[in-house]
Design an enzyme around this catalytic site. Structure first.
Site, PDB file in Angstrom:
ATOM      1  N   ASP A  30       0.712  -0.932   0.220  1.00  0.00           N
ATOM      2  CA  ASP A  30       0.236  -0.309   0.154  1.00  0.00           C
ATOM      3  C   ASP A  30       0.871   1.380  -0.056  1.00  0.00           C
ATOM      4  O   ASP A  30       1.856   1.329   0.759  1.00  0.00           O
ATOM      5  CB  ASP A  30      -1.070  -0.182   1.345  1.00  0.00           C
ATOM      6  CG  ASP A  30      -1.865   1.181   0.957  1.00  0.00           C
ATOM      7  OD1 ASP A  30      -2.800   0.845   1.104  1.00  0.00           O
ATOM      8  OD2 ASP A  30      -1.669   2.327   0.862  1.00  0.00           O
ATOM      9  N   ILE A  31       0.608   2.342  -0.883  1.00  0.00           N
ATOM     10  CA  ILE A  31       1.726   3.745  -0.832  1.00  0.00           C
ATOM     11  C   ILE A  31       1.638   4.082   0.532  1.00  0.00           C
ATOM     12  O   ILE A  31       1.943   4.926   0.467  1.00  0.00           O
ATOM     13  CB  ILE A  31       1.387   4.321  -2.442  1.00  0.00           C
ATOM     14  CG1 ILE A  31       2.095   4.798  -2.566  1.00  0.00           C
ATOM     15  CG2 ILE A  31      -0.705   4.816  -2.227  1.00  0.00           C
ATOM     16  CD1 ILE A  31       1.891   5.586  -4.061  1.00  0.00           C
ATOM     17  N   GLN A  93     -14.837   3.045   1.129  1.00  0.00           N
ATOM     18  CA  GLN A  93     -13.976   2.360   0.557  1.00  0.00           C
ATOM     19  C   GLN A  93     -13.998   3.523  -1.193  1.00  0.00           C
ATOM     20  O   GLN A  93     -14.464   3.781  -1.186  1.00  0.00           O
ATOM     21  CB  GLN A  93     -14.541   1.536  -0.977  1.00  0.00           C
ATOM     22  CG  GLN A  93     -14.113   0.809  -1.800  1.00  0.00           C
ATOM     23  CD  GLN A  93     -14.681  -0.365  -2.909  1.00  0.00           C
ATOM     24  OE1 GLN A  93     -15.899  -0.727  -2.408  1.00  0.00           O
ATOM     25  NE2 GLN A  93     -14.397  -1.346  -3.615  1.00  0.00           N
ATOM     26  N   HIS A  99     -10.100  -4.980  -3.190  1.00  0.00           N
ATOM     27  CA  HIS A  99      -8.843  -4.970  -2.324  1.00  0.00           C
ATOM     28  C   HIS A  99      -8.958  -5.365  -1.079  1.00  0.00           C
ATOM     29  O   HIS A  99      -9.789  -5.130  -0.462  1.00  0.00           O
ATOM     30  CB  HIS A  99      -8.085  -3.896  -2.931  1.00  0.00           C
ATOM     31  CG  HIS A  99      -8.253  -2.646  -1.948  1.00  0.00           C
ATOM     32  ND1 HIS A  99      -9.026  -2.208  -2.769  1.00  0.00           N
ATOM     33  CD2 HIS A  99      -8.560  -2.398  -0.892  1.00  0.00           C
ATOM     34  CE1 HIS A  99     -10.144  -0.897  -1.897  1.00  0.00           C
ATOM     35  NE2 HIS A  99      -9.375  -0.625  -0.517  1.00  0.00           N
ATOM     36  N   HIS A 101      -6.615  -5.915   2.720  1.00  0.00           N
ATOM     37  CA  HIS A 101      -5.746  -4.366   3.516  1.00  0.00           C
ATOM     38  C   HIS A 101      -5.636  -6.221   4.295  1.00  0.00           C
ATOM     39  O   HIS A 101      -6.294  -6.729   4.508  1.00  0.00           O
ATOM     40  CB  HIS A 101      -5.831  -4.016   3.591  1.00  0.00           C
ATOM     41  CG  HIS A 101      -6.652  -2.450   3.221  1.00  0.00           C
ATOM     42  ND1 HIS A 101      -5.931  -1.734   2.995  1.00  0.00           N
ATOM     43  CD2 HIS A 101      -7.863  -2.342   3.085  1.00  0.00           C
ATOM     44  CE1 HIS A 101      -6.888  -0.667   2.569  1.00  0.00           C
ATOM     45  NE2 HIS A 101      -7.907  -1.227   2.155  1.00  0.00           N
TER      46      HIS A 101
HETATM   47  P1  5GP Z   1      -9.768   1.383   0.385  1.00  0.00           P
HETATM   48  O1  5GP Z   1     -10.002   2.755   1.266  1.00  0.00           O
HETATM   49  O2  5GP Z   1     -10.086   2.011  -0.761  1.00  0.00           O
HETATM   50  O3  5GP Z   1     -10.045   0.664   1.407  1.00  0.00           O
HETATM   51  O4  5GP Z   1      -7.983   1.787   0.581  1.00  0.00           O
HETATM   52  C1  5GP Z   1      -7.244   1.859  -0.713  1.00  0.00           C
HETATM   53  C2  5GP Z   1      -6.019   2.071  -0.300  1.00  0.00           C
HETATM   54  O5  5GP Z   1      -4.962   1.966  -1.879  1.00  0.00           O
HETATM   55  C3  5GP Z   1      -5.188   2.950   0.262  1.00  0.00           C
HETATM   56  O6  5GP Z   1      -5.169   1.986   1.430  1.00  0.00           O
HETATM   57  C4  5GP Z   1      -4.899   3.640   0.002  1.00  0.00           C
HETATM   58  O7  5GP Z   1      -3.629   3.783   0.426  1.00  0.00           O
HETATM   59  C5  5GP Z   1      -4.426   2.628  -1.897  1.00  0.00           C
HETATM   60  N1  5GP Z   1      -3.894   3.549  -2.216  1.00  0.00           N
HETATM   61  C6  5GP Z   1      -4.705   4.587  -3.093  1.00  0.00           C
HETATM   62  N2  5GP Z   1      -3.355   4.360  -4.729  1.00  0.00           N
HETATM   63  C7  5GP Z   1      -2.844   3.746  -4.612  1.00  0.00           C
HETATM   64  C8  5GP Z   1      -1.819   3.606  -6.057  1.00  0.00           C
HETATM   65  O8  5GP Z   1      -2.272   4.216  -6.326  1.00  0.00           O
HETATM   66  N3  5GP Z   1      -0.845   2.479  -5.486  1.00  0.00           N
HETATM   67  C9  5GP Z   1      -0.687   1.770  -4.237  1.00  0.00           C
HETATM   68  N4  5GP Z   1       0.469   0.915  -4.271  1.00  0.00           N
HETATM   69  N5  5GP Z   1      -1.040   2.251  -3.280  1.00  0.00           N
HETATM   70  C10 5GP Z   1      -2.931   3.283  -3.183  1.00  0.00           C
END
Ligand code: 5GP
Ligand code: ZN
Length: 143
Positions: A30-31, A93, A99, A101
């Site tokens: 995760d970035i 989300q 995805h 985590h």
């Molecule tokens: P969500 O909030 O949708 O469950 O999580 C999205 C996750 O994707 C976040 O933890 C965010 O840091 C990660 N993320 C978003 N854009 C990128 C990216 O371009 N590359 C990577 N490696 N992680 C990303």
């Protein structure tokens, strides 16, 4: 429509720190990690979230997550992990490609539970469980 960022990562069109991949699933860092070693596991084909991902593919995502989680204590020195998934904007989300985590947990990390228990009366709990069980059994018959 904008391109899906995780489809782009799955196709190697944009870079990521990939730790595992095969034809169907991929895991990468995760970035913006919640803790040291925060990993995301995705299907390579686009599904939005838990509501639409195909079950066999979901099981491959979960199995990869398990294999990664198992080596984390040894490699990272964590003492446990949280797996989490957000399905829908209301559930936080942000990236609309499925995805999972994997968040390694350390004895002195700063993470806190995002929710507290709500008070629900026993009758309501029974009613909810009954409604879900009834609907689920209808689904299973039609599956
Ligand atoms: P969500 O909030 O949708 O469950 O999580 C999205 C996750 O994707 C976040 O933890 C965010 O840091 C990660 N993320 C978003 N854009 C990128 C990216 O371009 N590359 C990577 N490696 N992680 C990303
Ligand atoms: Zn996608």
């Amino acid at each position: 429509m904008d391109k899906c960022i995780f489809c782009e990562i799955a196709s190697h069109n944009i870079p990521a720190d990939i730790i595992s991949e095969n034809d169907e699933v991929m895991a990468f860092a995760d970035i913006n990690p919640a803790t040291k070693g925060h990993i995301l596991v995705i299907p390579k084909t686009h599904s939005t979230n838990l509501f639409d991902i195909e079950e066999t593919l979901l099981s491959k995502v979960i199995c990869l997550a398990k294999r990664i989680a198992k080596i984390m204590p040894e490699v990272l020195g964590c003492s446990g992990v949280n797996l989490f998934h957000s399905a829908g904007k209301i559930a936080w989300q942000e990236v609309m490609h499925f995805h999972l985590h994997i968040v390694p947990r350390y004895s002195r990390d700063e993470l806190r539970r995002p929710f507290v228990s709500t008070s629900t009366n026993k009758d309501e709990l029974k009613e909810i469980a009954f409604s879900l069980a009834k609907r689920l059994s209808q689904n299973n018959i039609n599956h």
